[in-house]
Design a protein around this motif. Structure first.
Motif, PDB file in Angstrom:
ATOM      1  N   ASN A  94     -71.447  11.931  10.801  1.00 27.37           N
ATOM      2  CA  ASN A  94     -70.537  12.197   9.679  1.00 27.37           C
ATOM      3  C   ASN A  94     -69.307  12.908  10.233  1.00 27.37           C
ATOM      4  OD1 ASN A  94     -72.117  11.398   7.152  1.00 27.37           O
ATOM      5  ND2 ASN A  94     -73.576  12.685   8.240  1.00 27.37           N
ATOM      6  N   LYS A  95     -68.284  12.131  10.537  1.00 25.74           N
ATOM      7  CA  LYS A  95     -67.113  12.690  11.207  1.00 25.74           C
ATOM      8  C   LYS A  95     -65.844  12.486  10.383  1.00 25.74           C
ATOM      9  CE  LYS A  95     -67.870  10.124  14.881  1.00 25.74           C
ATOM     10  NZ  LYS A  95     -67.751   9.565  16.246  1.00 25.74           N
ATOM     11  N   PHE A  96     -64.860  13.359  10.649  1.00 22.44           N
ATOM     12  CA  PHE A  96     -63.546  13.175  10.035  1.00 22.44           C
ATOM     13  C   PHE A  96     -62.504  13.091  11.141  1.00 22.44           C
ATOM     14  CE2 PHE A  96     -63.434  17.752  10.693  1.00 22.44           C
ATOM     15  CZ  PHE A  96     -62.112  17.976  11.051  1.00 22.44           C
ATOM     16  N   TRP A  97     -61.358  12.523  10.789  1.00 24.35           N
ATOM     17  CA  TRP A  97     -60.249  12.406  11.737  1.00 24.35           C
ATOM     18  C   TRP A  97     -58.960  12.477  10.933  1.00 24.35           C
ATOM     19  CZ3 TRP A  97     -56.490   8.441  12.658  1.00 24.35           C
ATOM     20  CH2 TRP A  97     -55.805   8.539  13.870  1.00 24.35           C
ATOM     21  N   GLU A  98     -58.053  13.344  11.334  1.00 21.29           N
ATOM     22  CA  GLU A  98     -56.796  13.542  10.615  1.00 21.29           C
ATOM     23  C   GLU A  98     -55.643  13.405  11.599  1.00 21.29           C
ATOM     24  OE1 GLU A  98     -56.214  16.808   7.455  1.00 21.29           O
ATOM     25  OE2 GLU A  98     -55.165  17.571   9.203  1.00 21.29           O
ATOM     26  N   ILE A  99     -54.579  12.750  11.190  1.00 17.33           N
ATOM     27  CA  ILE A  99     -53.437  12.554  12.090  1.00 17.33           C
ATOM     28  C   ILE A  99     -52.136  12.896  11.373  1.00 17.33           C
ATOM     29  CG2 ILE A  99     -53.257  10.089  11.509  1.00 17.33           C
ATOM     30  CD1 ILE A  99     -52.409   9.692  14.519  1.00 17.33           C
ATOM     31  N   THR A 100     -51.235  13.554  12.080  1.00 19.53           N
ATOM     32  CA  THR A 100     -49.934  13.939  11.536  1.00 19.53           C
ATOM     33  C   THR A 100     -48.836  13.536  12.511  1.00 19.53           C
ATOM     34  OG1 THR A 100     -50.970  15.879  10.515  1.00 19.53           O
ATOM     35  CG2 THR A 100     -48.565  15.859  10.615  1.00 19.53           C
ATOM     36  N   LEU A 101     -47.811  12.894  11.988  1.00 20.27           N
ATOM     37  CA  LEU A 101     -46.648  12.539  12.801  1.00 20.27           C
ATOM     38  C   LEU A 101     -45.525  13.505  12.458  1.00 20.27           C
ATOM     39  CD1 LEU A 101     -45.195  10.531  14.728  1.00 20.27           C
ATOM     40  CD2 LEU A 101     -44.573   9.211  12.703  1.00 20.27           C
ATOM     41  N   ALA A 102     -45.028  14.225  13.473  1.00 29.49           N
ATOM     42  CA  ALA A 102     -43.954  15.200  13.253  1.00 29.49           C
ATOM     43  C   ALA A 102     -42.883  15.015  14.313  1.00 29.49           C
ATOM     44  CB  ALA A 102     -44.504  16.618  13.284  1.00 29.49           C
ATOM     45  N   GLY A 103     -41.894  14.205  13.997  1.00 34.52           N
ATOM     46  CA  GLY A 103     -40.818  13.970  14.957  1.00 34.52           C
ATOM     47  C   GLY A 103     -41.320  13.250  16.201  1.00 34.52           C
ATOM     48  N   THR A 104     -41.305  13.946  17.346  1.00 36.34           N
ATOM     49  CA  THR A 104     -41.770  13.343  18.602  1.00 36.34           C
ATOM     50  C   THR A 104     -43.197  13.772  18.940  1.00 36.34           C
ATOM     51  OG1 THR A 104     -40.805  15.177  19.865  1.00 36.34           O
ATOM     52  CG2 THR A 104     -39.429  13.214  19.536  1.00 36.34           C
ATOM     53  N   ASP A 105     -43.880  14.441  17.994  1.00 33.71           N
ATOM     54  CA  ASP A 105     -45.251  14.911  18.217  1.00 33.71           C
ATOM     55  C   ASP A 105     -46.250  14.153  17.353  1.00 33.71           C
ATOM     56  OD1 ASP A 105     -44.135  16.780  19.868  1.00 33.71           O
ATOM     57  OD2 ASP A 105     -44.319  18.448  18.454  1.00 33.71           O
ATOM     58  N   VAL A 106     -47.420  13.888  17.920  1.00 35.72           N
ATOM     59  CA  VAL A 106     -48.534  13.319  17.158  1.00 35.72           C
ATOM     60  C   VAL A 106     -49.684  14.319  17.254  1.00 35.72           C
ATOM     61  CG1 VAL A 106     -50.200  11.449  16.973  1.00 35.72           C
ATOM     62  CG2 VAL A 106     -47.840  10.936  17.606  1.00 35.72           C
ATOM     63  N   LYS A 107     -50.083  14.851  16.101  1.00 34.85           N
ATOM     64  CA  LYS A 107     -51.161  15.838  16.077  1.00 34.85           C
ATOM     65  C   LYS A 107     -52.405  15.202  15.457  1.00 34.85           C
ATOM     66  CE  LYS A 107     -47.832  19.576  15.293  1.00 34.85           C
ATOM     67  NZ  LYS A 107     -47.384  20.611  14.351  1.00 34.85           N
ATOM     68  N   THR A 108     -53.563  15.426  16.070  1.00 31.05           N
ATOM     69  CA  THR A 108     -54.808  14.958  15.491  1.00 31.05           C
ATOM     70  C   THR A 108     -55.776  16.130  15.367  1.00 31.05           C
ATOM     71  OG1 THR A 108     -55.689  14.340  17.670  1.00 31.05           O
ATOM     72  CG2 THR A 108     -54.607  12.609  16.392  1.00 31.05           C
TER      73      THR A 108
END
Length: 200
Positions: free
Chosen positions: A143-157
């Motif tokens: 039971n896993k989650f995964w979240e991703i955010t795009l912020a300009g030149t950065d990719v955060k997970t």
């Protein structure tokens, strides 16, 4: 910060780890690049140290060698004995770690092919691309989650087991287009693996 390196065939990777109280930071990737950084937080200093020792033991067992000039933590020598008590629950997160490590060259090569696949796998309004998108995967005991955010030149997970804060990864790119390609590629890969988008 202790730095370990592994060179075999075409594989030339580094791995660094820095323990600080209840958390530690790892930086890893191909030698000659800045790599990516992961932060893990724990409930106590002892828990953080135990996981730190376990990871150091695992890396040295895989053939990573401590680079001259970097210092390992004093208790790290005892790590191989502790490594036997490897919790099965950590495997999922470590697998994601390795996946991300292997994905690092993608922004520079073959990234163009990923964009159409992402549109087909996860259609979404253009505005959503700049905010965080949250996905979950449940199958058997996983039971896993995964979240991703795009912020300009950065990719955060951010990823981990549902109900936990998980761990975070940050990838930095030279331009916004490169970051967007990686963002689309990772979403396409997760949806292909069976992750379903939802609300955090």
């Amino acid at each position: 910060m202790p730095r370990y390196e592994f060179s075999e065939g075409s594989s030339n990777k580094f791995w660094e780890i820095n323990l600080s109280g209840k958390s530690f930071t790892t930086t890893y990737g191909k030698i000659g690049t800045s790599g990516q950084t992961t932060i893990k937080q724990f409930g106590s200093d002892a828990d953080a140290k135990k996981e730190y020792d376990k990871l150091v033991a695992e890396k040295t067992k895989k053939g990573y060698e401590l680079v001259a000039g970097s210092k390992a933590a004093p208790a790290a020598k005892a790590a191989p004995a502790k490594a036997k008590a490897k919790p099965a629950d950590d495997d999922d997160d470590d697998d994601d770690d390795d996946d991300d490590d292997d994905e690092e060259p993608a922004p520079k090569k073959k990234a163009a092919a990923a964009k159409p696949a992402a549109k087909a796998a996860a259609p979404a309004p253009a505005k959503a691309a700049k905010g965080a998108r949250y996905f979950e995967f449940s199958e058997g005991s996983s039971n896993k989650f995964w979240e991703i955010t795009l912020a300009g030149t950065d990719v955060k997970t951010r990823y981990g087991k549902i109900g936990t804060p998980g761990q975070q990864t940050l990838k930095e790119f030279g331009d916004a287009a490169g970051a967007k390609k990686e963002y689309d590629k990772l979403i396409a890969e997760k949806t292909k693996k069976g992750y379903a988008e939802g609300k955090a």
